[in-house]
Design a protein around this motif. Structure first.
Motif, PDB file in Angstrom:
ATOM      1  N   TRP A  40     -18.468  56.001  81.581  1.00 39.62           N
ATOM      2  CA  TRP A  40     -17.655  56.029  80.254  1.00 39.62           C
ATOM      3  C   TRP A  40     -17.641  54.887  79.568  1.00 39.62           C
ATOM      4  CZ3 TRP A  40     -12.928  59.483  81.870  1.00 39.62           C
ATOM      5  CH2 TRP A  40     -13.429  61.054  81.913  1.00 39.62           C
ATOM      6  N   ARG A  41     -17.354  53.609  80.469  1.00 36.45           N
ATOM      7  CA  ARG A  41     -17.355  52.428  79.932  1.00 36.45           C
ATOM      8  C   ARG A  41     -18.671  51.982  79.177  1.00 36.45           C
ATOM      9  NH1 ARG A  41     -15.200  51.489  85.224  1.00 36.45           N
ATOM     10  NH2 ARG A  41     -13.067  51.117  85.163  1.00 36.45           N
TER      11      ARG A  41
ATOM     12  N   ASP B 116      -6.258  57.861  82.927  1.00 38.52           N
ATOM     13  CA  ASP B 116      -6.047  56.589  82.680  1.00 38.52           C
ATOM     14  C   ASP B 116      -7.588  56.021  82.227  1.00 38.52           C
ATOM     15  OD1 ASP B 116      -3.323  56.662  82.710  1.00 38.52           O
ATOM     16  OD2 ASP B 116      -3.539  56.070  84.845  1.00 38.52           O
TER      17      ASP B 116
ATOM     18  N   LYS C 240      -8.391  56.217  78.645  1.00 38.97           N
ATOM     19  CA  LYS C 240      -7.874  55.423  77.585  1.00 38.97           C
ATOM     20  C   LYS C 240      -8.340  54.070  77.932  1.00 38.97           C
ATOM     21  CE  LYS C 240      -3.722  56.444  79.147  1.00 38.97           C
ATOM     22  NZ  LYS C 240      -2.283  56.523  79.520  1.00 38.97           N
ATOM     23  N   ASP C 241      -8.369  53.599  79.286  1.00 36.50           N
ATOM     24  CA  ASP C 241      -9.155  52.113  79.445  1.00 36.50           C
ATOM     25  C   ASP C 241     -10.327  51.998  78.920  1.00 36.50           C
ATOM     26  OD1 ASP C 241      -6.541  51.735  80.620  1.00 36.50           O
ATOM     27  OD2 ASP C 241      -7.220  52.183  82.637  1.00 36.50           O
ATOM     28  N   THR C 242     -11.394  52.913  79.140  1.00 35.81           N
ATOM     29  CA  THR C 242     -12.697  52.736  78.765  1.00 35.81           C
ATOM     30  C   THR C 242     -12.800  53.058  77.143  1.00 35.81           C
ATOM     31  OG1 THR C 242     -13.079  55.094  78.942  1.00 35.81           O
ATOM     32  CG2 THR C 242     -13.729  53.858  80.926  1.00 35.81           C
ATOM     33  N   GLY C 243     -12.039  53.339  76.660  1.00 38.82           N
ATOM     34  CA  GLY C 243     -11.874  53.549  75.071  1.00 38.82           C
ATOM     35  C   GLY C 243     -12.997  54.671  74.625  1.00 38.82           C
ATOM     36  N   ILE C 244     -13.394  55.646  75.252  1.00 37.01           N
ATOM     37  CA  ILE C 244     -14.137  56.698  75.043  1.00 37.01           C
ATOM     38  C   ILE C 244     -13.193  57.778  74.126  1.00 37.01           C
ATOM     39  CG2 ILE C 244     -15.548  56.711  76.744  1.00 37.01           C
ATOM     40  CD1 ILE C 244     -14.290  59.405  77.576  1.00 37.01           C
ATOM     41  N   GLU C 245     -14.018  58.100  73.181  1.00 39.28           N
ATOM     42  CA  GLU C 245     -13.488  59.249  72.000  1.00 39.28           C
ATOM     43  C   GLU C 245     -14.078  60.449  72.223  1.00 39.28           C
ATOM     44  OE1 GLU C 245     -13.543  57.428  68.225  1.00 39.28           O
ATOM     45  OE2 GLU C 245     -11.423  56.384  68.807  1.00 39.28           O
TER      46      GLU C 245
ATOM     47  N   ASP D 194      -2.079  63.353  77.257  1.00 38.38           N
ATOM     48  CA  ASP D 194      -2.070  62.241  78.375  1.00 38.38           C
ATOM     49  C   ASP D 194      -0.753  62.587  79.081  1.00 38.38           C
ATOM     50  OD1 ASP D 194      -2.041  59.510  79.104  1.00 38.38           O
ATOM     51  OD2 ASP D 194      -0.563  58.938  77.758  1.00 38.38           O
TER      52      ASP D 194
ATOM     53  N   ARG E  27      -0.068  61.880  73.625  1.00 38.45           N
ATOM     54  CA  ARG E  27      -1.246  61.523  72.761  1.00 38.45           C
ATOM     55  C   ARG E  27      -2.290  62.703  73.301  1.00 38.45           C
ATOM     56  NH1 ARG E  27      -5.141  56.399  73.819  1.00 38.45           N
ATOM     57  NH2 ARG E  27      -7.205  56.969  72.987  1.00 38.45           N
TER      58      ARG E  27
ATOM     59  N   LEU F 182      -5.924  63.556  74.393  1.00 29.35           N
ATOM     60  CA  LEU F 182      -7.118  62.692  74.678  1.00 29.35           C
ATOM     61  C   LEU F 182      -8.508  63.583  74.835  1.00 29.35           C
ATOM     62  CD1 LEU F 182      -5.621  61.027  77.833  1.00 29.35           C
ATOM     63  CD2 LEU F 182      -5.586  60.371  75.364  1.00 29.35           C
TER      64      LEU F 182
END
Length: 546
Positions: free
Chosen positions: A377-378, A423, A426-431, A450, A458, A460
């Motif tokens: 994901w990152r 988490d 959210k941390d990796t910022g994927i949409e 979430d 939220r 996700l």
């Protein structure tokens, strides 16, 4: 019948090696591995050195189980078949000798424009299954393929390559299927899927069931055939699993779907045994015996599925999780939530939640696979991040009590593991997360929250749960617990208990899920309808009726 109730049916050499060695590595001993042909490389000695069988001597059609393709890459396709003139016999009707199989790949279904051709060896150690990886092809192209053995020619299959890595495809339509208990009914949904316009099919588990199938095919109630008695017991040995795949794959509707579309497969539990967890069987039993059973199941799975060489098993281990891409439109992170998981909490089943399900030491995926997913994901540059996996990810309260029961086999039984995944989103910022799920024999559409206990938290992503092809028999549009589930789970947007499959169309602006169902499977000829459709907009997670 559980493995503990059986006298051991495995080779004594293999059992002796299992007792002596580390439980997870016992099958790598050369002598023991050879006993049941668990070699991890292409056969090169022993029975593989036997004389080649002249394919011109095959008297009956050897392509009784059809053809298949899988795991499309930008420049490569994977083609599969098996030679089995007598598929319901343990040896498939062929001697323990290797057979040369010819294959062709063409731009057109008449094979006037051949792209590539070659030969492959059908080894007896792999029960004459054939996996052909064809490289150096054009990206984003449709191809047709076939095999020949002696004077026999297979049915024609249709497959495709994926778009190149930097491409921006206009769209992709996938189908999600799961849970095809042969004994519960006819594969009518597959006949409709074979005629549907999809690019790829994701099979989310329970391709095989270990349970007995009687002479009339149980709920199929055959009157025109009698199935052999060798199917009328639970699968335990390598021979058992191989024969059961032969039964399932001999279904003409399943063969039609495989011939029409490339498949991306992952297993759940029934390909080995109901609700097993890592090296722990469903019921108390000898761990050594279970790992022998698991090795047999994994070996037969790889043999009978359109999988590439990295997925070839090593004894009781097989890396099935893997990543595929569709240009920059979609990244697919295919999970295995069965092989590495902690044992189910509180005895499995529907249970009141307790501290064990929030224990961070317990895992659904295993630490290595979890790190692999989050790292993927990152680095993802895809618009849609799709996770094909097995069991229900979203919270599913099973009653209306203040503290409701949850399924210990689903992600609800592994809440700390799920929390790390949420988490990670959210941390990796994927949409644009889309989770594809099977297992439960119903269709669901969830908003992935979430905090599932806070409807205002939220959103996700979306979870699309594909119903079964047959498992659970005919089912009903609104099961008896429909009102309870819809009330207890505000993030649950859709619930349907009929059989069928789901298509998901991914585009630059939205993803659309169509839940397609048949009214019955215990007899043939059912029509298919779209029970409901939902969309989720790119950049705006949350499901809306289409």
């Amino acid at each position: 019948m559980t493995p503990a109730a059986h006298p051991s049916q495995h080779a004594p050499e293999l059992r002796a090696a299992a007792r002596r060695l580390n439980r997870r590595r016992f099958l790598t001993v050369t002598g023991a591995a050879a006993a049941l042909a668990f070699a991890v490389n292409l056969p090169a000695a022993g029975t593989a050195a036997a004389a080649e069988f002249d394919a011109r001597k095959i008297a009956d059609d050897p392509f009784t189980l059809g053809v298949a393709s899988g795991d499309p890459l930008p420049g490569s396709v994977l083609l599969w078949t098996r030679l089995a003139p007598q598929p319901y016999q343990p040896d498939g009707g062929l001697p323990a000798q290797r057979v040369t199989v010819h294959w062709e790949l063409a731009h057109d279904e008449d094979f006037r424009r051949i792209v590539r051709r070659g030969t492959a060896t059908a080894h007896p150690e792999f029960l004459h299954t054939v996996h052909v990886e064809v490289p150096h092809l054009g990206a984003d192209r449709v191809f047709h393929y076939r095999f020949r053995a002696g004077d026999w020619v297979s049915p024609t299959g249709r497959t495709r390559t994926a778009p190149p890595p930097g491409a921006d495809p206009a769209g992709l339509t996938l189908a999600a299927v799961s849970c095809q208990a042969y004994a519960d009914g006819y594969y009518t949904a597959y006949r409709h899927l074979a005629e549907d316009d999809v690019d790829v099919v994701f099979h989310l588990g329970d391709y095989l069931y270990e349970y007995a199938v009687n002479a009339t095919g149980n709920s199929r109630n055959y009157t025109d055939r009698t199935l052999p008695a060798l199917f009328n017991h639970e699968t335990v040995t390598l021979e058992d699993y191989r024969l059961r795949y032969a039964l399932f794959k001999s279904d003409p509707d399943l063969m039609a779907a495989h011939a029409a579309h490339p498949f991306v497969v992952t297993w759940d539990d029934h390909e080995t045994e109901n609700n097993y967890a890592d090296d722990t069987p469903e019921d108390a039993g000898d761990p050594e015996e279970f790992l022998l059973r698991r090795a047999s199941a994994y070996r037969a799975y790889w043999e009978n599925q359109p999988l590439r060489r990295p997925q070839r098993p090593d004894g009781p281990d097989m890396q099935l999780y893997r990543r595929l891409h569709w240009g920059r439109l979609a990244q697919f992170d295919v999970l295995d939530t069965r092989q590495y998981r902690s044992d189910q909490a509180y005895g499995d089943g529907a249970q009141l939640p307790g501290p064990d399900i929030d224990d961070p030491a317990r895992t659904m995926t295993g630490a290595t696979q979890e790190r692999w997913l989050l790292h993927g994901w990152r680095t993802s540059r895809a618009l849609w991040n799709v996770v094909p996996q097995q069991v229900t990810f979203s919270q599913r309260r099973l009653d209306l009590n203040p503290v409701a029961k949850l399924s210990m086999d689903a992600w609800d039984g592994y809440r700390a593991s799920r929390r790390r995944i949420l988490d990670g989103v959210k941390d990796t910022g994927i949409e644009n997360l889309v989770i594809l799920t099977g297992d439960v024999h119903v269709g669901y559409a969830f908003d992935v929250k979430d905090d599932f206990d806070d409807p205002g938290s939220r959103t996700l992503g979306a979870e699309i749960v594909a119903t079964s092809v047959t498992s659970g028999k005919d089912g009903s549009e609104k099961p008896s617990n429909w009102n309870t589930y819809m009330t207890a789970n505000p993030h649950l947007k859709f619930y349907n208990g009929r059989r069928g499959y789901t298509t998901v169309a991914l585009g630059p602006e939205q993803a659309r899920a169509d839940f397609k169902t048949v009214p019955y499977v215990t007899r043939t000829g059912a029509p298919i309808t779209t029970a409901a459709s939902f969309v989720t907009e790119a950049g705006e997670p949350g499901l809306k009726p289409a």
